[in-house]
Design a protein around this motif. Structure first.
Motif, PDB file in Angstrom:
ATOM      1  N   THR A  68      60.238  93.464  79.054  1.00  0.00           N
ATOM      2  CA  THR A  68      60.168  93.175  77.618  1.00  0.00           C
ATOM      3  C   THR A  68      58.823  92.506  77.348  1.00  0.00           C
ATOM      4  O   THR A  68      58.446  91.557  78.033  1.00  0.00           O
ATOM      5  N   ASP A 104      61.742  98.818  87.057  1.00  0.00           N
ATOM      6  CA  ASP A 104      62.149  97.545  86.466  1.00  0.00           C
ATOM      7  C   ASP A 104      62.164  97.597  84.941  1.00  0.00           C
ATOM      8  O   ASP A 104      61.327  98.264  84.327  1.00  0.00           O
ATOM      9  N   GLN A 105      63.094  96.856  84.339  1.00  0.00           N
ATOM     10  CA  GLN A 105      63.114  96.712  82.886  1.00  0.00           C
ATOM     11  C   GLN A 105      62.165  95.572  82.510  1.00  0.00           C
ATOM     12  O   GLN A 105      62.166  94.514  83.138  1.00  0.00           O
ATOM     13  N   ASN A 127      63.645 104.576  78.431  1.00  0.00           N
ATOM     14  CA  ASN A 127      64.519 103.683  77.666  1.00  0.00           C
ATOM     15  C   ASN A 127      63.738 102.746  76.744  1.00  0.00           C
ATOM     16  O   ASN A 127      64.024 101.560  76.658  1.00  0.00           O
ATOM     17  N   GLN A 147      60.836  96.885  74.650  1.00  0.00           N
ATOM     18  CA  GLN A 147      61.523  96.819  75.942  1.00  0.00           C
ATOM     19  C   GLN A 147      61.566  98.220  76.524  1.00  0.00           C
ATOM     20  O   GLN A 147      61.790  99.199  75.800  1.00  0.00           O
ATOM     21  N   ASN A 156      61.804 100.605  80.635  1.00  0.00           N
ATOM     22  CA  ASN A 156      61.826 100.631  82.099  1.00  0.00           C
ATOM     23  C   ASN A 156      60.535 101.255  82.579  1.00  0.00           C
ATOM     24  O   ASN A 156      60.095 102.291  82.062  1.00  0.00           O
TER      25      ASN A 156
END
Length: 162
Positions: free
Chosen positions: A141, A138-139, A74, A127, A129
């Protein structure tokens, strides 16, 4: 038993204990989460005049020992307002899966390249994952350091080059 035989037997036993301990320690090393890592992005010299090059550093937080491997998911480049810039992404560059230990002075890296011909943009952040074990990680940034082209190649996690 002669002294040589006792010494050889002791060395063989010590090697077995050391090897077993190393395998056990590797098996017990937890998978890295976002809180385990200090992640930063950096511009680097590109090997080609027609591309930009960046690397992301995945260093351990203080006192952390973990492992990580695979690909980021992502992936999105965000503008200063946090909006997705909808850049076109190409797949990983390394082509093979490795798990990288992250501890002490050992860290993992992801290399990012883009063509400089055509449109260029300057994201505020990236950003993504992290890879999880059997699920999405975890996501995260991370601030982005400089401009890139509109087509971006993001590599897999690996040990840093050089």
């Amino acid at each position: 038993m002669h002294t040589f035989g006792k010494t050889a037997l002791a060395l063989a036993g010590a090697a077995l204990v050391a090897a077993t301990g190393t395998v056990a320690a590797q098996a017990e090393t937890p998978w890295c989460t976002g809180g385990d890592l200090v992640i930063s992005a950096h511009r680097m010299n590109s090997p080609s005049a027609g591309t930009t090059a960046h690397w992301m550093r995945f260093a351990p937080a203080e006192g952390v020992s973990c492992k990580i491997g695979g690909s980021l998911s992502n992936v999105r480049f965000l503008d200063a307002e946090g909006q997705d810039m909808n850049l076109q992404l190409a797949g990983g560059q390394t082509g093979h899966y490795v798990e990288v230990p992250v501890e002490g002075f050992r860290e993992a890296a992801v290399y990012v390249a883009s063509q400089i011909q055509g449109p260029r943009v300057t994201p505020a952040s990236i950003q993504f994952n992290l890879p999880g074990q059997g699920s999405l990680g975890d996501q995260v940034t991370v601030a982005w350091p400089s401009s890139i082209g509109a087509l971006v190649r993001v590599g897999d996690l690996m040990e840093p080059v050089g």
